[in-house]
Design a protein around this motif. Structure first.
Motif, PDB file in Angstrom:
ATOM      1  N   VAL A 113       0.868  -1.169   0.000  1.00 31.20           N
ATOM      2  CA  VAL A 113       0.000   0.000   0.000  1.00 31.20           C
ATOM      3  C   VAL A 113       0.911   1.227   0.000  1.00 31.20           C
ATOM      4  O   VAL A 113       1.937   1.231   0.686  1.00 31.20           O
ATOM      5  N   ASN A 114       0.549   2.224  -0.787  1.00 29.30           N
ATOM      6  CA  ASN A 114       1.378   3.430  -0.870  1.00 29.30           C
ATOM      7  C   ASN A 114       0.593   4.644  -0.404  1.00 29.30           C
ATOM      8  O   ASN A 114      -0.557   4.829  -0.781  1.00 29.30           O
ATOM      9  N   TYR A 115       1.264   5.426   0.401  1.00 31.96           N
ATOM     10  CA  TYR A 115       0.645   6.653   0.906  1.00 31.96           C
ATOM     11  C   TYR A 115       1.472   7.850   0.471  1.00 31.96           C
ATOM     12  O   TYR A 115       2.707   7.821   0.541  1.00 31.96           O
ATOM     13  N   LEU A 116       0.785   8.896   0.074  1.00 29.44           N
ATOM     14  CA  LEU A 116       1.455  10.172  -0.142  1.00 29.44           C
ATOM     15  C   LEU A 116       1.229  10.956   1.142  1.00 29.44           C
ATOM     16  O   LEU A 116       0.080  11.225   1.515  1.00 29.44           O
ATOM     17  N   GLN A 145      -2.483  12.498   4.791  1.00 25.05           N
ATOM     18  CA  GLN A 145      -2.009  11.507   3.831  1.00 25.05           C
ATOM     19  C   GLN A 145      -3.131  11.073   2.902  1.00 25.05           C
ATOM     20  O   GLN A 145      -4.310  11.234   3.213  1.00 25.05           O
ATOM     21  N   PHE A 146      -2.734  10.526   1.774  1.00 22.46           N
ATOM     22  CA  PHE A 146      -3.703   9.926   0.841  1.00 22.46           C
ATOM     23  C   PHE A 146      -3.215   8.525   0.513  1.00 22.46           C
ATOM     24  O   PHE A 146      -2.013   8.315   0.310  1.00 22.46           O
ATOM     25  N   ASP A 147      -4.133   7.602   0.441  1.00 18.01           N
ATOM     26  CA  ASP A 147      -3.797   6.263  -0.046  1.00 18.01           C
ATOM     27  C   ASP A 147      -3.737   6.363  -1.573  1.00 18.01           C
ATOM     28  O   ASP A 147      -4.746   6.631  -2.223  1.00 18.01           O
ATOM     29  N   VAL A 148      -2.555   6.183  -2.142  1.00 19.24           N
ATOM     30  CA  VAL A 148      -2.382   6.378  -3.582  1.00 19.24           C
ATOM     31  C   VAL A 148      -2.030   5.067  -4.292  1.00 19.24           C
ATOM     32  O   VAL A 148      -1.520   5.074  -5.417  1.00 19.24           O
ATOM     33  N   THR A 149      -2.308   3.957  -3.616  1.00 15.77           N
ATOM     34  CA  THR A 149      -1.931   2.653  -4.158  1.00 15.77           C
ATOM     35  C   THR A 149      -2.415   2.481  -5.600  1.00 15.77           C
ATOM     36  O   THR A 149      -1.665   1.998  -6.450  1.00 15.77           O
TER      37      THR A 149
END
Ligand code: GCB
Length: 588
Positions: A113-116, A145-149
């Motif tokens: 999972v990727n977060y900005l 933060q935003f979940d950018v997955t």
């Protein structure tokens, strides 16, 4: 596969990864391309509607006949983290929109999972990734933060942020403050990657009132009911297993602890493990409470010898951007003999809080509910509550933080009391282990004594009093004799007291702006404080001179509030040593 729902207990906190220092991440710090856009032309059409193809698209000319009236890549650049006002002379007074753009390469991992993650942007941030809007954040001093997955690509990505620091009447803070409205991406930016099932948040502190029961929970995203979470404190030879239910694993256990205090800022490595993820944090444990007019740390009375600090960089002004700058400020506070700091008037960086914790400072943290905010506006309340939530969410595991402050110098009135009462109970709902405070500048008189009678005194646990005897009122020599009384049997912290001086300016004791005058203000106020038997601490105003657009006296101020004990160039004024003598010699 059925994933469990997030649990209400962790849901009331902001959706923020805890302890990003320990996460796997890629930094987006460094040079960003920018466009200064006072008319918000990159956002609004000439009919003032939101443009579908705003600057966030980063469009480029393809044909010689194309008309595209902006180009990030041939415009200016700014460093992130950093404010724009001190990076470009032309932006010194600028308040408005600046577009920030960065291209970055990214390699996506499997099953992650990727977060900005933005540590702070002042004030409104609208964030776009690869031309798509992720969302908007309000509030200049807390992370989001935003979940950018699903939006991040392997290869080149484009992040654009519309940053707008226009002051707004309904905002937190409102339109008038006494600090510089530094705009920009003022703190670090990261892309954080976690395993799909990951530890997202936790709250691990001593149970309220206890010195040997650690209470806590760990939130796991995308976890499954019944999954095991292990909490280990190797130093204590503890290893506790808890079970995930609705996304959260709760636990409570006894431990024989070396308690955190200014004299013993002991932090334990705490390891949190699930099959797919692992987080290590350094956590301290201490008890903070009040008894009548005393503040008790670990059951013992403590007098908070403090100083107020703005998040302004020593030697160069502008926002603090590095840990070294935090350390300089904290080292000065140590030299002053402090065991306590008031981080005014908004949440400072996580780095500052963690450094201060390691150095043994107790901390007062506050949100910028300052002066005349719109107390009867519901959106204003929601904004303040959100900033409070984000601050507490980020720092709830920091033993050093003992006071959450909900307001500074707000004018008495029913809407204000309703607003702040709600805010205080919101804070308590998020964290019942710490004390709630507010700085008041509202006082009455009774029998020749200054009287604390503001009804907000009923709401808070510790009463902060801002009082500028010898500066905004009365003569310094009249301050020593002032008596204080209180309608509340609660501790009082003199959260502000002081006066201004231009470092290096000398003269008679009655000459404003000289170091002698400021030192005399301190001497007399210290005498006054000695006579307050319900005084539990002080955080005079302020460690270092700081920029303020309210301070116009060119020959002295030149846009600086001169109440610092140290100049912005790091030179100590006489008053520094007066306060130092008090702190080092006071038998408290
Ligand atoms: C205050 C405010 C603080 C100001 C200070 C001053 O009461 O809380 O933000 O900077 O006075 O210098 O007037």
């Amino acid at each position: 596969m059925i994933y469990s729902m997030a649990n209400a207990q962790s849901e009331k906190y902001a959706d923020l990864l805890q302890n990003i220092g320990a996460s796997k991440k890629v930094s987006l710090n460094g040079q960003w391309e920018i466009i200064v856009d006072p008319l918000e032309n990159g956002f609004y059409s000439h009919r003032y509607t939101e443009k579908p193809n705003g600057y966030f698209k980063n469009d480029k000319m393809e044909e010689p006949s194309d008309l595209i009236e902006y180009d990030f890549d041939s415009d200016w650049q700014l460093m992130v983290p950093g404010d724009w006002n001190t990076q470009k002379e032309k932006l010194y007074y600028y308040e408005g929109t600046v577009w920030y753009k960065k291209n970055f390469d990214f390699k996506k991992g499997n099953n992650e999972v990727n977060y900005l993650y933005f540590e702070a942007i002042n004030y409104e941030a609208i964030v776009y990734l690869n031309g798509e809007k992720l969302g908007t954040h309000l509030g200049g001093y807390t992370p989001f933060q935003f979940d950018v997955t699903d939006k991040l690509k392997s290869g080149e990505n484009l992040v654009v942020v519309k940053v707008d620091n226009k002051r707004r009447r309904e905002a937190i803070p409102t339109i008038n403050t006494d600090w510089w409205n530094y705009g920009g991406i003022t703190r670090s930016v990261h892309v954080i990657s976690t395993p799909k099932t990951h530890i997202s948040d936790y709250f691990i502190q001593l149970a309220k009132g206890s010195t040997n029961t650690i209470d806590g929970w760990v939130a796991v995203k995308n976890g499954k009911d019944g999954q095991t979470v292990t909490v280990e404190i190797p130093d204590l030879k503890k290893s506790i297993k808890a079970t995930l239910k609705n996304g959260i694993a709760k636990f409570s256990f006894k431990a024989k602890l070396s308690l955190w205090s200014p004299k013993n800022p002991k932090l334990y490595d705490v390891n949190l493990n699930i099959t797919s993820d692992k987080v290590v944090d350094q956590i301290g444990f201490r008890k903070i409470e009040t008894s009548g007019s005393k503040i008790l740390l670990n059951g013992e009375e403590i007098f908070l010898k403090g100083i107020s600090i703005h998040e302004e960089a020593p030697f160069k002004t502008g926002r603090v951007v590095s840990i070294e700058e935090c350390r300089i400020l904290l080292k000065w506070a140590k030299e002053l003999g402090c065991n306590f700091i008031r981080l005014a008037h908004y949440p400072h960086s996580e780095a500052m809080v963690r450094e201060a914790e390691k150095m043994g400072f107790l901390i007062w943290s506050e949100i910028p509910v300052y002066w005349t905010v719109l107390f009867d506006n519901q959106d204003t309340y929601a904004n303040a509550a959100n900033q409070l939530t984000e601050m507490i969410s980020r720092d709830k595991n920091r033993a050093a933080v003992v006071l959450w402050s909900v307001a500074n110098e707000t004018p008495e009135g029913t809407p204000r009391l309703t607003f702040l009462t709600k805010l205080a109970s919101h804070a308590r709902g998020l964290d019942n282990t710490r004390l709630i405070t507010a700085a008041l500048d509202t006082q009455g008189f009774r029998d020749g004594a200054k009287l604390i009678e503001d009804p907000l005194g009923e709401v808070v646990d510790v009463i902060g009093i801002n009082n500028y005897c010898g500066w905004y009122s009365m003569k310094p020599e009249d301050c020593g004799g002032i008596r204080w009384a209180s309608d509340f049997n609660k501790p009082m912290i003199m959260s502000e007291v002081g006066g201004g001086a231009l470092q290096g300016l000398h003269g008679e004791i009655n000459e404003r702006w000289t170091e002698e005058y400021q030192a005399d203000v301190y001497k007399n106020n210290i005498e006054m404080m000695r006579n307050i038997d319900f005084l539990a601490g002080a955080s005079p105003w302020i460690l270092m001179d700081f920029r303020s657009a309210r301070r116009h006296l060119r020959r002295i101020q030149g846009d600086f509030n001169r109440k610092g004990l140290i100049s912005e160039q790091g030179m100590k004024k006489q008053a520094f040593f007066v306060l130092r003598d008090y702190y080092l010699n006071e038998n408290k």
